[in-house]
Scaffold this motif. Structure first.
Motif, PDB file in Angstrom:
ATOM      1  N   LEU A   3       8.003  23.456  -4.631  1.00 37.34           N
ATOM      2  CA  LEU A   3       7.196  22.549  -3.816  1.00 37.34           C
ATOM      3  C   LEU A   3       7.027  21.208  -4.508  1.00 37.34           C
ATOM      4  CD1 LEU A   3       5.436  22.099  -1.299  1.00 37.34           C
ATOM      5  CD2 LEU A   3       3.523  23.012  -2.603  1.00 37.34           C
ATOM      6  N   ALA A   4       6.739  21.233  -5.805  1.00 35.69           N
ATOM      7  CA  ALA A   4       6.574  19.984  -6.547  1.00 35.69           C
ATOM      8  C   ALA A   4       7.877  19.188  -6.555  1.00 35.69           C
ATOM      9  CB  ALA A   4       6.119  20.278  -7.975  1.00 35.69           C
ATOM     10  N   ASN A   5       9.019  19.857  -6.683  1.00 35.83           N
ATOM     11  CA  ASN A   5      10.302  19.151  -6.655  1.00 35.83           C
ATOM     12  C   ASN A   5      10.579  18.549  -5.281  1.00 35.83           C
ATOM     13  OD1 ASN A   5      11.144  19.416  -9.326  1.00 35.83           O
ATOM     14  ND2 ASN A   5      11.938  21.467  -8.964  1.00 35.83           N
ATOM     15  N   GLU A   6      10.187  19.236  -4.197  1.00 36.21           N
ATOM     16  CA  GLU A   6      10.356  18.690  -2.854  1.00 36.21           C
ATOM     17  C   GLU A   6       9.504  17.436  -2.663  1.00 36.21           C
ATOM     18  OE1 GLU A   6       9.692  21.538   0.264  1.00 36.21           O
ATOM     19  OE2 GLU A   6      11.036  23.002  -0.670  1.00 36.21           O
ATOM     20  N   ILE A   7       8.242  17.496  -3.089  1.00 39.11           N
ATOM     21  CA  ILE A   7       7.357  16.327  -2.957  1.00 39.11           C
ATOM     22  C   ILE A   7       7.891  15.181  -3.807  1.00 39.11           C
ATOM     23  CG2 ILE A   7       5.028  15.464  -3.404  1.00 39.11           C
ATOM     24  CD1 ILE A   7       4.009  18.285  -2.754  1.00 39.11           C
ATOM     25  N   HIS A   8       8.371  15.505  -4.989  1.00 40.33           N
ATOM     26  CA  HIS A   8       8.935  14.489  -5.881  1.00 40.33           C
ATOM     27  C   HIS A   8      10.124  13.801  -5.204  1.00 40.33           C
ATOM     28  CE1 HIS A   8      11.481  13.139  -9.278  1.00 40.33           C
ATOM     29  NE2 HIS A   8      10.317  12.783  -9.782  1.00 40.33           N
ATOM     30  N   GLY A   9      11.011  14.585  -4.602  1.00 40.19           N
ATOM     31  CA  GLY A   9      12.176  14.016  -3.925  1.00 40.19           C
ATOM     32  C   GLY A   9      11.776  13.137  -2.750  1.00 40.19           C
ATOM     33  N   ALA A  10      10.789  13.587  -1.972  1.00 38.92           N
ATOM     34  CA  ALA A  10      10.326  12.798  -0.835  1.00 38.92           C
ATOM     35  C   ALA A  10       9.704  11.489  -1.291  1.00 38.92           C
ATOM     36  CB  ALA A  10       9.322  13.602  -0.018  1.00 38.92           C
ATOM     37  N   SER A  11       8.974  11.535  -2.385  1.00 40.35           N
ATOM     38  CA  SER A  11       8.353  10.321  -2.918  1.00 40.35           C
ATOM     39  C   SER A  11       9.412   9.339  -3.409  1.00 40.35           C
ATOM     40  CB  SER A  11       7.398  10.688  -4.053  1.00 40.35           C
ATOM     41  OG  SER A  11       6.837   9.549  -4.608  1.00 40.35           O
ATOM     42  N   ILE A  12      10.438   9.846  -4.070  1.00 41.61           N
ATOM     43  CA  ILE A  12      11.528   8.978  -4.536  1.00 41.61           C
ATOM     44  C   ILE A  12      12.237   8.339  -3.346  1.00 41.61           C
ATOM     45  CG2 ILE A  12      13.809   9.023  -5.638  1.00 41.61           C
ATOM     46  CD1 ILE A  12      11.644   9.049  -7.676  1.00 41.61           C
ATOM     47  N   GLU A  13      12.484   9.117  -2.289  1.00 36.84           N
ATOM     48  CA  GLU A  13      13.135   8.576  -1.094  1.00 36.84           C
ATOM     49  C   GLU A  13      12.279   7.482  -0.453  1.00 36.84           C
ATOM     50  OE1 GLU A  13      14.251  11.630   1.666  1.00 36.84           O
ATOM     51  OE2 GLU A  13      15.278  12.784   0.100  1.00 36.84           O
ATOM     52  N   ALA A  14      10.967   7.722  -0.356  1.00 39.61           N
ATOM     53  CA  ALA A  14      10.075   6.720   0.235  1.00 39.61           C
ATOM     54  C   ALA A  14      10.063   5.447  -0.596  1.00 39.61           C
ATOM     55  CB  ALA A  14       8.669   7.281   0.375  1.00 39.61           C
ATOM     56  N   LEU A  15      10.069   5.578  -1.914  1.00 38.59           N
ATOM     57  CA  LEU A  15      10.112   4.389  -2.772  1.00 38.59           C
ATOM     58  C   LEU A  15      11.435   3.646  -2.609  1.00 38.59           C
ATOM     59  CD1 LEU A  15       8.408   5.598  -6.066  1.00 38.59           C
ATOM     60  CD2 LEU A  15       7.634   3.799  -4.537  1.00 38.59           C
ATOM     61  N   GLU A  55       0.838  -1.212   0.000  1.00 41.01           N
ATOM     62  CA  GLU A  55       0.000   0.000   0.000  1.00 41.01           C
ATOM     63  C   GLU A  55       0.861   1.246   0.000  1.00 41.01           C
ATOM     64  OE1 GLU A  55      -2.805  -0.129   3.184  1.00 41.01           O
ATOM     65  OE2 GLU A  55      -3.622  -2.049   2.543  1.00 41.01           O
ATOM     66  N   ASN A  56       1.953   1.212   0.767  1.00 38.37           N
ATOM     67  CA  ASN A  56       2.872   2.352   0.769  1.00 38.37           C
ATOM     68  C   ASN A  56       3.525   2.541  -0.586  1.00 38.37           C
ATOM     69  OD1 ASN A  56       2.366   2.986   3.411  1.00 38.37           O
ATOM     70  ND2 ASN A  56       4.121   1.867   4.212  1.00 38.37           N
ATOM     71  N   VAL A  57       3.879   1.434  -1.221  1.00 40.10           N
ATOM     72  CA  VAL A  57       4.498   1.523  -2.546  1.00 40.10           C
ATOM     73  C   VAL A  57       3.527   2.136  -3.539  1.00 40.10           C
ATOM     74  CG1 VAL A  57       5.433   0.189  -4.469  1.00 40.10           C
ATOM     75  CG2 VAL A  57       6.089  -0.383  -2.144  1.00 40.10           C
ATOM     76  N   VAL A  58       2.286   1.683  -3.520  1.00 42.02           N
ATOM     77  CA  VAL A  58       1.274   2.209  -4.439  1.00 42.02           C
ATOM     78  C   VAL A  58       1.013   3.680  -4.144  1.00 42.02           C
ATOM     79  CG1 VAL A  58      -1.158   2.049  -5.093  1.00 42.02           C
ATOM     80  CG2 VAL A  58       0.212  -0.020  -4.871  1.00 42.02           C
ATOM     81  N   LYS A  59       0.922   4.036  -2.866  1.00 41.59           N
ATOM     82  CA  LYS A  59       0.688   5.429  -2.487  1.00 41.59           C
ATOM     83  C   LYS A  59       1.833   6.319  -2.965  1.00 41.59           C
ATOM     84  CE  LYS A  59       1.213   7.105   1.695  1.00 41.59           C
ATOM     85  NZ  LYS A  59       1.074   7.336   3.136  1.00 41.59           N
ATOM     86  N   GLN A  60       3.060   5.863  -2.770  1.00 45.27           N
ATOM     87  CA  GLN A  60       4.212   6.651  -3.195  1.00 45.27           C
ATOM     88  C   GLN A  60       4.298   6.748  -4.714  1.00 45.27           C
ATOM     89  OE1 GLN A  60       6.007   8.541  -1.315  1.00 45.27           O
ATOM     90  NE2 GLN A  60       4.896   7.831   0.483  1.00 45.27           N
ATOM     91  N   LEU A  61       3.907   5.687  -5.408  1.00 42.38           N
ATOM     92  CA  LEU A  61       3.885   5.750  -6.869  1.00 42.38           C
ATOM     93  C   LEU A  61       2.834   6.743  -7.359  1.00 42.38           C
ATOM     94  CD1 LEU A  61       4.407   2.032  -7.905  1.00 42.38           C
ATOM     95  CD2 LEU A  61       5.970   3.946  -8.270  1.00 42.38           C
ATOM     96  N   ARG A  62       1.696   6.794  -6.688  1.00 47.93           N
ATOM     97  CA  ARG A  62       0.666   7.779  -7.056  1.00 47.93           C
ATOM     98  C   ARG A  62       1.162   9.200  -6.812  1.00 47.93           C
ATOM     99  NH1 ARG A  62      -4.694   4.923  -4.519  1.00 47.93           N
ATOM    100  NH2 ARG A  62      -4.944   3.374  -6.166  1.00 47.93           N
ATOM    101  N   VAL A  63       1.806   9.413  -5.664  1.00 51.32           N
ATOM    102  CA  VAL A  63       2.351  10.743  -5.367  1.00 51.32           C
ATOM    103  C   VAL A  63       3.401  11.113  -6.398  1.00 51.32           C
ATOM    104  CG1 VAL A  63       3.749  12.036  -3.702  1.00 51.32           C
ATOM    105  CG2 VAL A  63       1.825  10.667  -2.909  1.00 51.32           C
ATOM    106  N   LEU A  64       4.252  10.152  -6.740  1.00 49.97           N
ATOM    107  CA  LEU A  64       5.287  10.389  -7.742  1.00 49.97           C
ATOM    108  C   LEU A  64       4.666  10.748  -9.086  1.00 49.97           C
ATOM    109  CD1 LEU A  64       8.324  10.310  -8.336  1.00 49.97           C
ATOM    110  CD2 LEU A  64       8.040   7.913  -8.942  1.00 49.97           C
TER     111      LEU A  64
END
Length: 160
Positions: free
Chosen positions: A96-108, A4-13
């Motif tokens: 902001l979009a680049n920060e969220i993108h970076g956080a999503s990549i880190e979580a993945l 679920e976390n992987v899917v959530k992070q992929l959606r955010v990405l």
């Protein structure tokens, strides 16, 4: 590891990639529009300079001077528009979009490391990976063994 976390992070990405692409596309379109307008003004500036050369040959000096000044002003405006269109987008949205993108990549990456650790653990201790599947399987086997024992007694009771 949680799918679920992987899917959530992929959606955010995916969403942040769309936002970043949209911001960059808007910037490119505005820049293209300004460059096209600057090119149009530069064409008018060139026309005015050509008109000035024509007037230099044909008319009095005052008409030449007016056309030359107008041509120079048109080129100055075109240069200013080119300078404005060449600057990079410094919008807060993109940051902001680049920060969220970076956080999503880190979580993945964290989820991928967890999956890798679990996979390596399963390779080193294969029974540990099977335990979650063995317990329900054993209970199903025990229940199925009990049912046939009760089944013949009920069948023997019916024909009498």
């Amino acid at each position: 590891m949680n799918t679920e976390n992987v899917v959530k992070q992929l959606r955010v990405l995916w969403r942040t990639e769309k936002i970043i692409a949209d911001i960059r596309l808007r910037h490119l379109l505005v820049g293209f529009g300004l460059r096209a307008f600057a090119a149009l003004i530069a064409a008018f500036g060139l026309l005015m300079l050509e008109l000035a050369a024509y007037f230099a040959l044909v008319q009095v000096w005052s008409a030449i001077l007016a056309a030359a000044i107008l041509g120079v002003i048109n080129f100055a405006i075109a240069g200013l528009l080119f300078a404005i269109s060449a600057r990079s987008p410094s919008g807060r949205e993109l940051e902001l979009a680049n920060e969220i993108h970076g956080a999503s990549i880190e979580a993945l990456q964290i989820e991928a490391r967890a999956m890798q650790a679990q996979f390596v653990g399963t390779l080193h201790h294969p029974l540990n990976g099977l335990v979650p599947f063995l317990v329900p399987l054993i209970t199903i086997i025990i229940k199925s063994l009990r049912k046939p024992a009760a089944g013949p007694q009920a069948a023997a009771a019916e024909p009498k």
